[in-house]
Design an enzyme around this catalytic site. Structure first.
Site, PDB file in Angstrom:
ATOM      1  N   ASP A 186      38.754  42.815  42.007  1.00 39.43           N
ATOM      2  CA  ASP A 186      39.947  42.881  41.177  1.00 39.43           C
ATOM      3  C   ASP A 186      41.150  42.952  42.116  1.00 39.43           C
ATOM      4  OD1 ASP A 186      40.159  44.373  38.067  1.00 39.43           O
ATOM      5  OD2 ASP A 186      41.923  43.988  39.319  1.00 39.43           O
ATOM      6  N   HIS A 199      55.554  35.930  36.546  1.00 42.67           N
ATOM      7  CA  HIS A 199      54.194  35.426  36.338  1.00 42.67           C
ATOM      8  C   HIS A 199      53.857  34.277  37.277  1.00 42.67           C
ATOM      9  CE1 HIS A 199      52.775  37.901  33.052  1.00 42.67           C
ATOM     10  NE2 HIS A 199      54.026  37.900  32.600  1.00 42.67           N
ATOM     11  N   GLU A 229      42.674  39.053  36.388  1.00 46.53           N
ATOM     12  CA  GLU A 229      42.738  39.131  37.846  1.00 46.53           C
ATOM     13  C   GLU A 229      41.409  39.616  38.408  1.00 46.53           C
ATOM     14  OE1 GLU A 229      44.030  41.167  35.717  1.00 46.53           O
ATOM     15  OE2 GLU A 229      44.325  43.201  36.470  1.00 46.53           O
TER      16      GLU A 229
END
Lengths: 324, 203
Positions: A186, A199, A229
């Site tokens: 992650d 973004h 993610e």
């Protein structure tokens, strides 16, 4: 019949090939379409054996077909889908088709002249267009199949396909008693990163991250985007020690070099959970994901930018949180 | 539109089919150089909606092929002939026809076999009613992995009536069974009834 005059011109201008042989397979007739395409003059080849005039025909096959037409007095067929062509002829789409020869649909018909002599008529229709469309369709389907597996942003495998591969690899590892490990990782503080750089900034980090990770993997590993993610890697034929080693290399590859986005340098890191397959049974892949997820959770809790392996005692924790 | 056959019409059709089958077996025997025995085919007129269920049991658990070939004659005679067979059966007759596995693809072999069966039989039928037929190229509707009842369902839905002909070819050293279905659209059924009535009047 008063319409007799029609037959000749129509036969000569027909956009299909017409060829007639007698019972000895000697050429009796070729229409213009065939004469032009094969650069053969009827006057020069009349009475000669079909197989001498066209010497690369599938002779045994064609003899058998003609024999069945003559004997059974019923038609026989050949489709380009099974046999692309019977007579090698150029086609009229030299620029737009990838095939060198005309794709042909052929019909073989029994004929009888007024004297009762038997003949076979071979009708050849140009199916090159269908052949070309079919090829386009196939290449489109291949692209579609590929895009159906790939995550559009990162070009890693998408979650559905990746999970299918995980399941298959788990079954394979169980069958052949080979080790298999799973990494879940992650991107640390991704939400914060999105807030700070927008973004597009977040996206470019994900893209760069994927490229760096892929460079560290073998062809036999399955690398997929599990969530926003979050990513997963199936390491085939790899035990926990090997998996931790790979995970550590990934962690360093990400944290050692910041990602550059619009001339800004974005420092990032990943937390990685690792687990090795020990469970038997149909749901083993789900359990494995659960274990790697617990390890990932612990890596986050212990301060991020680190690799944590799943250890057995934590199963109880998993059960507890599921019940809660 | 009534697609029901009277008893006389049905008997007449059965007789025509018996003769056609005899002619076909004679031709096949000469072509294959082996004795061919064809049983008197059982014919059955079925509503095409019922077809898939009828074949489900026989073909759902085995590798089967389903080949379609259209036919068209005078007096509005037209339809689609479907030949169904199990693939291990097909390999037996393929050997007789002189196919070895490398020289022709399986699909080519399948279409050849069914085309020979269909056209010899239907030509015999057409001869008796002073008709003649032309045929479309045979097409494989399904083979191997595809589900036969499903493929039949997709085809059958376009037709009013089906004439189901159970064909069993018995060759000297081999037995070969297949099913032939003649699928006929509604107005062609009426045309066939007229043809049958004409024949019945002549007797």
């Amino acid at each position: 019949m008063s319409e007799d005059w029609l037959t000749g011109p129509v036969l000569e201008q027909l956009n299909s090939g017409v060829l007639v042989v007698d019972e000895q397979f000697q050429l009796v007739y070729l229409n213009s379409f065939l004469q032009r395409h094969s650069c053969v003059q009827l006057s020069e080849v009349k009475g000669k054996s079909l197989f001498q005039v066209f010497n690369d025909l599938p002779e045994a096959w064609l003899r058998r077909k003609f024999a069945s037409v003559l004997e059974l007095q019923s038609p026989s067929f050949s489709s380009w889908e099974q046999r692309q062509y019977i007579i090698k002829l150029p086609h009229l789409r030299p620029a737009t088709s990838s095939s060198q020869y005309m794709a042909q649909n052929c019909t073989m018909l029994p004929l009888k002249d007024p004297g009762g002599r038997l003949y076979v008529c071979l009708l050849i229709e140009d199916a090159t267009d269908a052949f070309v469309y079919q090829q386009h369709l196939q290449s489109t389907l291949q692209k579609l199949e590929l895009s159906n597996r790939i995550d559009g942003l990162t070009q890693a495998l998408n979650r559905r396909y990746w999970e299918e591969q995980l399941k298959l690899e788990v079954q394979r590892a169980q069958r052949y008693k080979q080790p298999l490990s799973l990494l879940l990782f992650d991107l640390d503080k991704f939400k914060q990163l999105n807030d700070q750089y927008g973004h597009l900034g977040g996206d470019s980090v994900l893209i760069e991250l994927t490229a760096r990770v892929r460079a560290l993997l073998r062809d036999t590993d399955w690398f997929g985007r599990y969530g926003g993610e979050e990513f997963g890697i199936v390491l085939t034929n790899t035990g926990l020690a090997g998996a931790i080693e790979v995970a550590e290399r990934i962690r360093l590859a990400v944290s050692n070099t910041a990602v550059t986005f619009h001339e800004q340098s974005i420092p990032t890191s990943v937390s990685i959970g690792a687990a090795q397959l020990y469970i038997e049974g149909d749901r083993a892949h789900e359990v494995l994901i659960g274990q790697a997820d617990i390890a990932l959770y612990n890596a986050k809790r212990e301060g991020r930018n680190r690799v944590v392996a799943f250890s057995e005692g934590e199963t109880e924790f998993l059960l507890r949180t599921q019940q809660a | 539109m009534s697609t029901a056959f009277s008893e006389e019409q049905r008997d007449c059709l059965q007789e025509l089919i018996n003769v056609a089958m005899g002619l076909a077996s004679d031709k096949l025997a000469r072509f294959l150089n082996t004795f061919v025995h064809l049983q008197v085919p059982a014919i059955e007129l079925v509503n095409s909606v019922q077809i898939p269920a009828q074949f489900e049991a026989r073909y759902s658990h085995t590798e089967a092929a389903l080949i379609s070939q259209g036919f068209l004659g005078n007096d509005g005679l037209r339809g689609e002939a479907i030949v169904l067979y199990q693939l291990d059966n097909a390999h037996r007759i393929a050997a007789l026809l002189g196919y070895d596995t490398d020289s022709a693809s399986e699909l080519e072999m399948l279409t050849d076999i069914s085309s020979i069966l269909t056209t010899t039989f239907l030509n015999g039928l057409a001869d008796q009613i002073d008709n003649s037929l032309s045929y479309s190229a045979p097409r494989v509707l399904s083979s191997r992995q595809n589900n036969v009842p499903e493929a039949l369902q997709e085809t059958a839905v376009h037709w009013e009536l089906a004439l189901k002909v159970d064909i069993s070819y018995q060759l000297v050293d081999h037995s070969f069974n297949c099913d032939m279905l003649l699928l006929i659209p509604g107005e062609a059924v009426l045309n066939i009834q007229q043809i049958l009535d004409r024949i019945l009047e002549e007797y």
